[in-house]
Enzyme design. Structure first.
Site, PDB file in Angstrom:
ATOM      1  N   GLU A 236     -24.512 -44.239 -69.279  1.00  0.00           N
ATOM      2  CA  GLU A 236     -24.704 -42.949 -69.656  1.00  0.00           C
ATOM      3  C   GLU A 236     -23.680 -42.903 -70.946  1.00  0.00           C
ATOM      4  O   GLU A 236     -22.709 -43.260 -70.913  1.00  0.00           O
ATOM      5  CB  GLU A 236     -24.314 -41.931 -68.429  1.00  0.00           C
ATOM      6  N   CYS A 273     -19.587 -35.070 -71.005  1.00  0.00           N
ATOM      7  CA  CYS A 273     -20.826 -35.490 -71.553  1.00  0.00           C
ATOM      8  C   CYS A 273     -21.885 -34.477 -71.659  1.00  0.00           C
ATOM      9  O   CYS A 273     -22.907 -34.480 -72.426  1.00  0.00           O
ATOM     10  CB  CYS A 273     -21.505 -36.577 -70.661  1.00  0.00           C
TER      11      CYS A 273
END
Lengths: 505, 505
Positions: A236, A273
């Protein structure tokens, strides 16, 4: 270079490899119990963990408390998943009564997911020391699949990591399981790449979970691909999480949306994120109610310490690039500048559609409490297409709208296009705040992740560490219990294409 | 270099890209109908297809007939799958009544699989002109997911491919759909790599299906990774499909097993990804009943034309390497040598355990009607481990055994280990002959494939072309029908963790 750190990897992996073969770990019921014990042990030590994590990261206890709850409860979620058992996707196709009805030879086929291997390597994230740390979602899901895990600690919070390791290993021992189900290695400035390479290229490691920067994620993926037997890396990486706001929404509740965005950007000081870094208000309406709140909210924010010097430097660099090299950009607001070397100000830039289209780096992740705002014409035939083509793919994409927008064809078209660039599309809300549930997707097309078919949160995360195996005409006694006649594990299975009730023998 | 072939790729991809947006293609019911029409049209033209394929490949009509049935019926299987609808793995987590019960913010989350993109590129295989050709499993599953497909024809059977393209496009037109849902490009000796690169690196292509050699598969994967936005390649590459035979099985039915193996190796003249190339009889028993049948069967086989000169050369090279450079190897049997430049003899080599352990290339794929036989000691503490470590991973692994073997601990251990090196474990049968069904796994760990989590046969093959998307707090009218309140598509969904009955509104 700290050779000891590099040399520590091999024995840690080998011990984990041996631990994964423990019969009680291979048994789903006792593995689930062990996960639950780890969860309970971490919960019991909440206060110590929060104190330590707050000291090391600069995040507040208030910010870390929901993260701790998420870590604790995700472990329990995976314990429940393993106990329930249908995650193995068991399917049985017995021989057809009429052999001509089979496509191909009329064999008895039985399939389920098995672990990819025995040891998964996990790279802890800098920004979520708990939920993406030593016992975070990658570790919990890999354990649930039946793997042992070796965590490469993030250097930003080693004491938090050590504390969690001690607690988790203690829980395994109490459960009568080897402490080495959790391996733990570290790096430092000098050894970082070498420790990573030692872990990723280790022949006994079967897969890697990674949360961090795009550069590091791609470097790790390259190592994984150059092995004799390549292994998957689930990375990720980076996401700017665009937010679109219709003019109706601005008119109806511009100030409220402005406050929501500020609050989302400033939560954990932007080091998430899912932090919304690109804001696109629709043109044709007074933006001041929205922008005024953003201006006030950002300006009122005192400087905060960031996770690490490196994080602060990265943030400052991207901010300065945006501020200096974008032709039509204006500093809408800046928070307090602070004094410490790890402190940095919150920032909001205002620019225009042409800049977004023409300046590619405008949509690069500015990891920290910064955002770029660019009003655009949602109804212009190519504006949305141009913007979406420029900003690329993300973990999330958000739309603030009002009821009347649902009749506007281009708004409906925009919604559909947003599903094409993100793993999660959000309506009238901000992207920060991930609900861990079956339907969650925490992932997205490249460069948000390198594996858009996967999710890093929720039960489907377990499938990253698995592959299917089919047993053909296998004697019942040699089958895994999940696939035997009579369904001794009592799990939901698909039998000749029809879902079998749970319960079994 | 044939530039026209390379230049043909871009317009073909662009037309497919446009075709995939057709509303009737995006509608599952009419997409399913179209797949069924293609299936019926191909079935109707069976005779012409079989004639053409037999002429171009040297495979007999008898060999191609079940392959044609598989192509036709797999298309129908995917039509049924699309109609039934649960393949999208729809899951809905409504807000918890007690918000504290949610892990994280109490949002409404709805998830389903969506196509990875609009255009999938498929590289047709040399050895299965139908089941892995223009309308083979990769194409059918990508269509089912909602993508258009551009096929890169294999140069070994262009007329078969053209015929199938004409039939399939005609069926699409009859269904009121664009013929460009099936794009078609070719290469030749000079342009091969460039055509591949043009297709794999095309910005509108979202994924690649490939069946062929390891070298080509890895080259294509490299191109896919070097794109600005990397795309997944699902490559089925090489497999030697080891077969283990216990001494009990040899005693009880050695000749029968010998005949089964010969028949499996000679079917389609060994040019199958599941051809059993490594045979391991257990020691401690007279092998002559088994080996005698293999010797006779191979020796009696007249030479046959192979798929292409390149295939024959590859086979001859590996055979000569084994025959010349393995210290303890004996040519057990050789079939007729033939005369034509595309003909080659069937071969059986006999060697020993030490050779298998020490000569790595012995277990490389010998693509053609050849096998290597090596008796080993199944009960030796490290023999099985050594052999498995040497031979690596495969699509399949097989065990011939008798009832009494089920009590032998090392046989049970062997079975378990076989699941670690293959996607399908087969009992008392040969690996050739793939039943297309829900529980089938046609895949395996590297180098059998590069994506061990996937299967190239059966309904799960559709998931290769998909990724999950989550809609958070989305107005019902903006949701895909699969996720709306009232379940208007009437598909099986998971609602708050519990499976919802199909039927819906």
């Amino acid at each position: 270079m700290n050779a000891a750190l590099i040399e520590a990897v091999d024995p840690e992996v080998r011990r984990a490899w041996a631990a994964a073969e423990h019969p009680r770990w291979r048994d789903p019921a006792s593995r689930a119990d062990a996960l639950e014990r780890v969860s309970l042990a971490l919960k019991k030590e909440s206060s110590a963990i929060l104190d330590q994590a707050s000291r090391e990261t600069g995040l507040t206890r208030d910010e870390l408390t929901p993260e701790l709850a998420r870590m604790v409860r995700a472990l329990r979620l995976f314990a429940d998943l393993v106990r329930e058992g249908s995650w193995v996707r068991a399917a049985i196709d017995g021989p057809c009564k009429d052999p001509a009805a089979a496509i191909g030879p009329n064999h008895d086929l039985r399939r389920m997911l098995v672990p990819l291997g025995r040891v998964v390597g996990v790279f802890g994230a800098s920004n979520f020391p708990l939920a993406y740390g030593v016992c975070g979602g990658d570790t919990a899901s890999a354990w649930a699949a039946g793997c042992a895990v070796v965590v490469k600690e993030h250097p930003a919070h080693p004491k938090t990591g050590s504390l969690i390791v001690t607690i988790a290993r203690g829980a395994f021992e109490e459960a009568g399981l080897p402490r080495d189900l959790l391996g733990y290695v570290r790096d430092d400035e000098t050894a970082g790449f070498h420790v990573a390479r030692a872990l990723v290229s280790h022949e006994l490691v079967c897969a890697i979970g990674f949360t961090g920067s795009r550069g590091s994620g791609l470097a790790i993926e390259t190592i994984a691909r150059e092995r004799d037997v390549p292994i998957p890396v689930f990375a990720e990486m980076s996401s700017t999480n665009p937010v679109f706001i219709t003019r109706g929404a601005i008119e109806a509740r511009g100030p409220e949306i402005g406050r929501m965005i500020v609050s989302s950007v400033l939560a954990r000081y932007g080091q998430q994120c899912t932090c919304p870094g690109l804001i696109f208000p629709e043109i044709g309406v007074d933006h001041e109610p929205l922008l005024g709140e953003i201006r006030r909210g950002i300006a009122a924010q005192p400087a905060r310490r960031m996770l690490s010097t490196r994080v602060r430097e990265g943030y400052a660099k991207q901010a300065s690039t945006v501020g200096s090299f974008v032709p039509e950009v204006e500093l809408l607001a800046m928070g307090g500048e602070g004094a410490g070397s790890d402190e940095a100000p919150a920032l909001a830039y205002l620019t225009d559609w042409d800049s977004v289209r023409s300046v590619k780096f405008l949509s690069d992740e500015m990891f920290g409490p910064g955002m770029v705002i660019a009003p655009i014409d949602f109804a212009h035939p190519s504006a949305i297409e141009d913007v979406l083509a420029t900003i690329g793919n993300h973990l999330t994409a958000s739309l603030f709208h009002v009821e009347q927008d649902l009749d506007r064809a281009h708004i409906r078209g925009l919604c559909e296009r947003l599903a094409g660039i993100a793993g999660r599309v959000i309506f009238n809300g901000v992207p920060t705040g991930v609900r861990v549930a079956g339907a969650m997707v925490h992932g997205g097309p490249f460069p948000a992740t390198n594996r858009p078919e996967s999710t890093a949160a929720g039960p489907l995360a377990i499938e990253r560490w698995c592959r299917p195996v089919c047993w053909q005409n296998c004697p019942d006694v040699l089958l895994p219990p999940e696939l035997r006649d009579g369904n001794p594990r009592g799990i939901v299975r698909v039998l000749n294409g029809v879902r079998e009730a749970a319960g079994g023998a």
